[in-house]
Scaffold this active site. Structure first.
Site, PDB file in Angstrom:
ATOM      1  N   TYR A  88       1.002  -1.089  -0.159  1.00 52.64           N
ATOM      2  CA  TYR A  88      -0.118  -0.269   0.022  1.00 52.64           C
ATOM      3  C   TYR A  88       0.999   1.348  -0.284  1.00 52.64           C
ATOM      4  O   TYR A  88       1.632   1.400   0.891  1.00 52.64           O
ATOM      5  CB  TYR A  88      -0.833  -0.230   0.989  1.00 52.64           C
ATOM      6  CG  TYR A  88      -1.752  -1.282   1.180  1.00 52.64           C
ATOM      7  CD1 TYR A  88      -2.141  -1.661   0.306  1.00 52.64           C
ATOM      8  CD2 TYR A  88      -2.159  -1.280   2.508  1.00 52.64           C
ATOM      9  CE1 TYR A  88      -3.342  -2.969   0.503  1.00 52.64           C
ATOM     10  CE2 TYR A  88      -3.713  -2.293   2.463  1.00 52.64           C
ATOM     11  CZ  TYR A  88      -3.474  -2.788   1.599  1.00 52.64           C
ATOM     12  OH  TYR A  88      -4.502  -4.323   1.138  1.00 52.64           O
TER      13      TYR A  88
ATOM     14  N   PRO B 169     -16.197  -4.598   2.353  1.00 52.57           N
ATOM     15  CA  PRO B 169     -17.468  -5.178   2.118  1.00 52.57           C
ATOM     16  C   PRO B 169     -18.479  -4.351   1.826  1.00 52.57           C
ATOM     17  O   PRO B 169     -19.832  -4.477   1.566  1.00 52.57           O
ATOM     18  CB  PRO B 169     -17.210  -5.360   4.153  1.00 52.57           C
ATOM     19  CG  PRO B 169     -16.657  -4.333   4.254  1.00 52.57           C
ATOM     20  CD  PRO B 169     -15.505  -3.930   3.349  1.00 52.57           C
TER      21      PRO B 169
END
Length: 330
Positions: free
Chosen positions: A56, A204
């Site tokens: 990241y 999600p």
């Protein structure tokens, strides 16, 4: 905040965690000040599970977390990942699960984070040509050395999980799972339940589609990832926004933000699931965390799945380049 166990023998963590990919600029600019405010908000909400990776921002996310921890102390259960190599000249990705690479990458992550141990260490992408049993033995040696509390794998197939678990218990498998991505229900959820492995669900809320402020054309076009992702290019984007409008209406009728309802549905779907939404906004994080307080009935679950039935999404979840690395199993 409710808790769930991070693997059969692992620690209890908040029922939802926080993914720290967004603070590296993946979906847009993010300042360190914003990141610190987000982490403070997470702590206030009872979120104690923080997930990052050396990939990241090429270590940037870990460095920011390290500076935060140096200031605030050991306030999170930390998870990080390794196994992806990137050519600095071309940006091309490759996967390396060798003991030498994983050991070096782990040591570098620990240095960036400013800690001697992380609670969970994942292989971010499986190297297809290397037996997963060999990789599992490498990871088990890190546990024995005291550098990690437990280990997991990201985006692997149920068969790979079972092979790894035959060598050593696997604490967690990380996979995209939401009302828009139901593939884990075709074997991965069941394998995790059988083996006592946590299913850590990233994205999600469907990369924003399952929220009250989904990405429009302008926002999608501004993201290097979304502008190439099949679900966020036309005509798929407009079709997906229309489909999820029905979900937003159901959430509103329940008196909930759409993101809260999406998280609540995931938590109700299996006791093994631990969602790790990512955001740069503290108010959005509060909406996500609220999902852990919602108790859905069987009738609620049925209504949600009638509103967004399996297969509702237009377009694949990845394009061909983005599919490099994740194991397809159905």
């Amino acid at each position: 905040m409710r808790t769930r166990r991070l693997g059969e023998h692992g620690p209890e963590v908040s029922a939802i965690g926080l993914g720290a990919m967004n603070i590296s600029g993946f979906y847009g600019p993010a300042t360190e000040e914003q990141a610190f405010a987000l982490f403070d908000a997470a702590r206030e909400l009872g979120i104690d599970h923080l997930d990052t990776s050396n990939a990241y921002g090429m270590g940037h996310s870990e460095e920011v977390i390290g500076r935060y921890l140096a200031d605030r102390g050991p306030v999170f259960r930390l998870a990080t990942k390794a196994g992806i190599r990137r050519d600095p000249a071309t940006g091309a990705r490759s996967f390396d699960n060798s003991a030498e690479h994983l050991r070096e990458a782990l040591d570098q992550s620990l240095a960036r984070l400013g800690v001697e141990r992380v609670d969970l260490f994942y292989v971010h992408r499986r190297e297809a040509g290397r037996p997963i049993e060999e990789v599992t033995e490498t990871l088990a040696s890190f546990v024995q050395a005291g550098k990690i509390g437990a280990f997991g794998f990201s985006e692997i197939a149920p068969t790979s999980l079972r092979r790894a678990a035959s060598v050593h218990p696997v604490a967690a498998v990380q996979s995209e799972y939401s009302l828009g991505v139901r593939a884990p229900e075709l074997g991965l959820v069941q394998a995790c339940e059988t083996l006592g492995t946590a299913l850590v669900a990233f994205c999600p809320v469907g990369r924003g589609l399952l929220t009250d402020t989904p990405p429009d054309r302008t926002r999608a076009a501004a993201s290097a990832f979304l502008k190439e992702n099949p679900r966020f290019v036309e005509p798929n984007l407009s079709a997906n926004l229309t489909a999820t409008d029905r979900f937003r209406a159901v959430a509103a009728d329940m008196g909930l933000p759409a993101a809260s309802l999406a998280i609540a549905w995931l938590l109700r779907s299996s006791a093994q699931v631990i969602p790790i939404p990512g955001t740069r906004d503290a108010s959005h994080l509060a909406e996500l965390a609220k999902g852990a307080t919602v108790e859905l009935s069987a009738e609620d679950m049925s209504l949600i799945e009638q509103t967004l039935p399996v297969g509702w999404a237009h377009g694949d979840r990845y394009n061909e380049a983005q599919w490099q690395g994740p194991e397809r199993y159905c």
